[in-house]
Design a protein around this motif. Structure first.
Motif, PDB file in Angstrom:
ATOM      1  N   GLU A 185      41.860  43.547  50.053  1.00 22.46           N
ATOM      2  CA  GLU A 185      40.576  43.691  49.358  1.00 22.46           C
ATOM      3  C   GLU A 185      40.716  42.958  47.951  1.00 22.46           C
ATOM      4  O   GLU A 185      39.751  42.353  47.407  1.00 22.46           O
ATOM      5  N   ARG A 186      41.827  43.477  47.112  1.00 21.30           N
ATOM      6  CA  ARG A 186      41.901  42.942  45.786  1.00 21.30           C
ATOM      7  C   ARG A 186      42.177  41.543  45.866  1.00 21.30           C
ATOM      8  O   ARG A 186      41.659  40.828  45.012  1.00 21.30           O
ATOM      9  N   CYS A 187      43.049  40.995  46.791  1.00 22.41           N
ATOM     10  CA  CYS A 187      43.092  39.510  46.926  1.00 22.41           C
ATOM     11  C   CYS A 187      41.913  38.676  47.048  1.00 22.41           C
ATOM     12  O   CYS A 187      41.642  37.731  46.367  1.00 22.41           O
ATOM     13  N   LEU A 188      41.085  39.280  48.005  1.00 25.84           N
ATOM     14  CA  LEU A 188      39.818  38.702  48.185  1.00 25.84           C
ATOM     15  C   LEU A 188      38.742  38.343  46.994  1.00 25.84           C
ATOM     16  O   LEU A 188      38.083  37.672  46.811  1.00 25.84           O
ATOM     17  N   ALA A 189      38.774  39.506  46.363  1.00 29.89           N
ATOM     18  CA  ALA A 189      37.959  39.708  45.188  1.00 29.89           C
ATOM     19  C   ALA A 189      38.611  38.782  44.148  1.00 29.89           C
ATOM     20  O   ALA A 189      37.646  37.857  43.453  1.00 29.89           O
ATOM     21  N   PHE A 190      39.826  38.534  44.230  1.00 33.27           N
ATOM     22  CA  PHE A 190      40.509  37.633  43.300  1.00 33.27           C
ATOM     23  C   PHE A 190      40.040  36.067  43.651  1.00 33.27           C
ATOM     24  O   PHE A 190      39.604  35.381  42.890  1.00 33.27           O
TER      25      PHE A 190
ATOM     26  N   LEU B  89      47.693  36.223  28.921  1.00 35.90           N
ATOM     27  CA  LEU B  89      47.231  34.881  29.524  1.00 35.90           C
ATOM     28  C   LEU B  89      46.155  34.999  30.519  1.00 35.90           C
ATOM     29  O   LEU B  89      45.117  34.318  30.349  1.00 35.90           O
ATOM     30  N   TYR B  90      46.318  36.107  31.241  1.00 40.62           N
ATOM     31  CA  TYR B  90      45.230  36.109  32.144  1.00 40.62           C
ATOM     32  C   TYR B  90      44.141  36.800  31.656  1.00 40.62           C
ATOM     33  O   TYR B  90      42.862  36.177  31.931  1.00 40.62           O
ATOM     34  N   GLY B  91      44.244  37.678  30.893  1.00 41.07           N
ATOM     35  CA  GLY B  91      42.880  38.386  30.289  1.00 41.07           C
ATOM     36  C   GLY B  91      42.232  37.705  29.198  1.00 41.07           C
ATOM     37  O   GLY B  91      40.996  37.908  29.223  1.00 41.07           O
ATOM     38  N   SER B  92      43.130  36.853  28.530  1.00 40.66           N
ATOM     39  CA  SER B  92      42.189  35.799  27.826  1.00 40.66           C
ATOM     40  C   SER B  92      41.240  34.860  28.417  1.00 40.66           C
ATOM     41  O   SER B  92      40.518  34.362  27.613  1.00 40.66           O
ATOM     42  N   GLY B  93      41.638  34.529  29.742  1.00 43.65           N
ATOM     43  CA  GLY B  93      40.742  33.508  30.322  1.00 43.65           C
ATOM     44  C   GLY B  93      41.547  32.259  30.205  1.00 43.65           C
ATOM     45  O   GLY B  93      41.148  31.144  30.818  1.00 43.65           O
TER      46      GLY B  93
ATOM     47  N   ARG C  76      50.768  48.803  41.873  1.00 40.81           N
ATOM     48  CA  ARG C  76      49.397  48.315  41.647  1.00 40.81           C
ATOM     49  C   ARG C  76      48.971  46.941  41.736  1.00 40.81           C
ATOM     50  O   ARG C  76      49.749  45.895  41.132  1.00 40.81           O
ATOM     51  N   PHE C  77      48.005  46.419  42.050  1.00 47.21           N
ATOM     52  CA  PHE C  77      47.643  44.874  42.047  1.00 47.21           C
ATOM     53  C   PHE C  77      47.662  44.353  40.687  1.00 47.21           C
ATOM     54  O   PHE C  77      47.215  44.843  39.871  1.00 47.21           O
ATOM     55  N   ARG C  78      48.404  43.076  40.639  1.00 49.74           N
ATOM     56  CA  ARG C  78      48.330  42.550  39.497  1.00 49.74           C
ATOM     57  C   ARG C  78      47.858  41.099  39.670  1.00 49.74           C
ATOM     58  O   ARG C  78      48.318  40.087  40.204  1.00 49.74           O
ATOM     59  N   ALA C  79      46.534  40.849  39.139  1.00 53.22           N
ATOM     60  CA  ALA C  79      45.752  39.726  39.129  1.00 53.22           C
ATOM     61  C   ALA C  79      46.476  38.522  38.458  1.00 53.22           C
ATOM     62  O   ALA C  79      46.694  37.294  38.868  1.00 53.22           O
ATOM     63  N   ASP C  80      47.094  38.940  37.300  1.00 55.66           N
ATOM     64  CA  ASP C  80      47.785  37.823  36.657  1.00 55.66           C
ATOM     65  C   ASP C  80      49.084  37.288  37.416  1.00 55.66           C
ATOM     66  O   ASP C  80      49.249  36.112  37.187  1.00 55.66           O
TER      67      ASP C  80
END
Length: 336
Positions: A59-64, A10-14, A315-319
């Motif tokens: 840092e990963r959250c800020l990039a998100f 779901l996340y990777g597909s946009g 590991r950070f999970r943006a999804d």
């Protein structure tokens, strides 16, 4: 419940991003952080893990945030209130509670590198104080192996069976919070040595100006960190905190923003805060704030634990973060 693979797809597909762009276009998301530490820092060993974020994950959250939102400052939100200036689509404001010295050491440089403004709500009475709040000191003592929950529970006025571990400690802390200050200090006195890790945890006055110079505005988080539903002197917690902190700030002006300690408030307390001079009052209610025609003066914030945004290997999970933030309920907490 979505499977792990479904979340990634779901996340990777946009699709999640598209959902967010459509659903949350006219909202202000306010993020609530507390501590930010590098695991190599000595304070990591005694911090409360539920309220602490690994600096690398910040840092990963800020990039998100930069990818999915338009980052705004508290001045932008104030201008929207005062002058009717429109906030950008999918606006997001980053905030920190309490006044931890690690916000200067680890959060500030990362926000500066990412070009992200912030807002720190400081407890007036912790400025220049070395020790953390009693709750965090108890968690630290337990993590360092200096405290048994059963011993602490036995010291309470009405002893009850206690369970060892962080869950059992949090239940005992809840009972300590219900005591008056004098009774609580009497219970905690025998544990004072165990509750002191020898490190400085809270900001000093000069660090507030360092934060300001780095793009982090200063607001208030009460005078003593006592829940405002339980204080004896609400005027001291509101107006008194403003007067106490103003001399430490670069322009000498009293802050016009605040958040509620422990997230506790009621409608009457919120109204008193506004009367005391706070133009923006932030809660811990996990909602997104509508921005049409302008954001409200009483705002919700979304917090999350580190465990909720990483996989089993840390590991950070943006999804995971996307599913948490993009679907948060949208509501105006109070009508102007």
């Amino acid at each position: 419940m979505l499977s792990d693979l479904a979340k990634k797809v779901l996340y990777g597909s946009g699709l999640l991003g598209l959902y967010h762009r459509l659903r949350n276009r006219r909202t202000l998301t306010v993020i609530m952080f507390h501590r930010v530490l590098d695991p190599v820092d000595p304070r990591w060993a005694s911090c409360d893990p539920d309220y602490t974020l690994d600096a690398g994950l910040l840092e990963r959250c800020l990039a998100f945030f930069r990818r999915h939102y338009r980052l705004v400052s508290v001045d932008d939100v104030l201008a929207a209130r005062r002058e009717g200036r429109a906030l950008p689509a999918r606006a997001l404001l980053v905030t920190f509670d309490d006044g931890w010295s690690d916000n200067v050491d680890f959060a500030l440089p990362r926000l500066a590198r990412a070009g992200v403004p912030g807002l720190l709500f400081v407890v007036a009475d912790v400025i220049g104080r070395r020790l953390a709040f009693f709750q965090e000191r108890l968690v630290g003592a337990l993590r360092l192996g200096k405290l048994r929950v059963a011993d602490l529970a036995a010291a309470l006025p009405s002893s009850e069976p206690a369970v060892e571990g962080i869950g059992g400690l949090r239940r005992v802390i809840g009972r300590l919070e219900s005591l008056d200050e004098e009774s609580r200090e009497r219970v905690l006195a025998p544990f004072a040595t165990a509750m002191d890790d020898g490190l400085r945890h809270m900001v000093v006055a000069g660090e507030l100006r360092t934060l300001e110079n780095g793009g982090i505005a200063i607001g208030l988080h009460g005078k003593t960190h006592t829940p405002m539903t339980r204080v004896n002197d609400l005027d001291a917690e509101l107006g008194g905190a403003r007067r106490a902190v103003a001399p430490h700030l670069s322009d000498g002006r009293a802050p016009v923003t605040m958040s509620f300690p422990h997230g506790r408030y009621d409608a009457a307390i919120a109204a008193r805060a506004r009367e005391a001079g706070y133009e923006l009052v932030f809660t811990s209610d996990p909602v997104l704030n509508p921005t049409d025609p302008q954001p409200g003066w009483l705002l919700g914030r979304v917090g999350f634990e580190q465990a909720g945004i990483v996989d089993a290997r840390g590991r950070f999970r943006a999804d995971h973060l996307a599913l948490l933030l993009f679907r948060t309920r949208r509501t105006r907490l109070v009508k102007d």
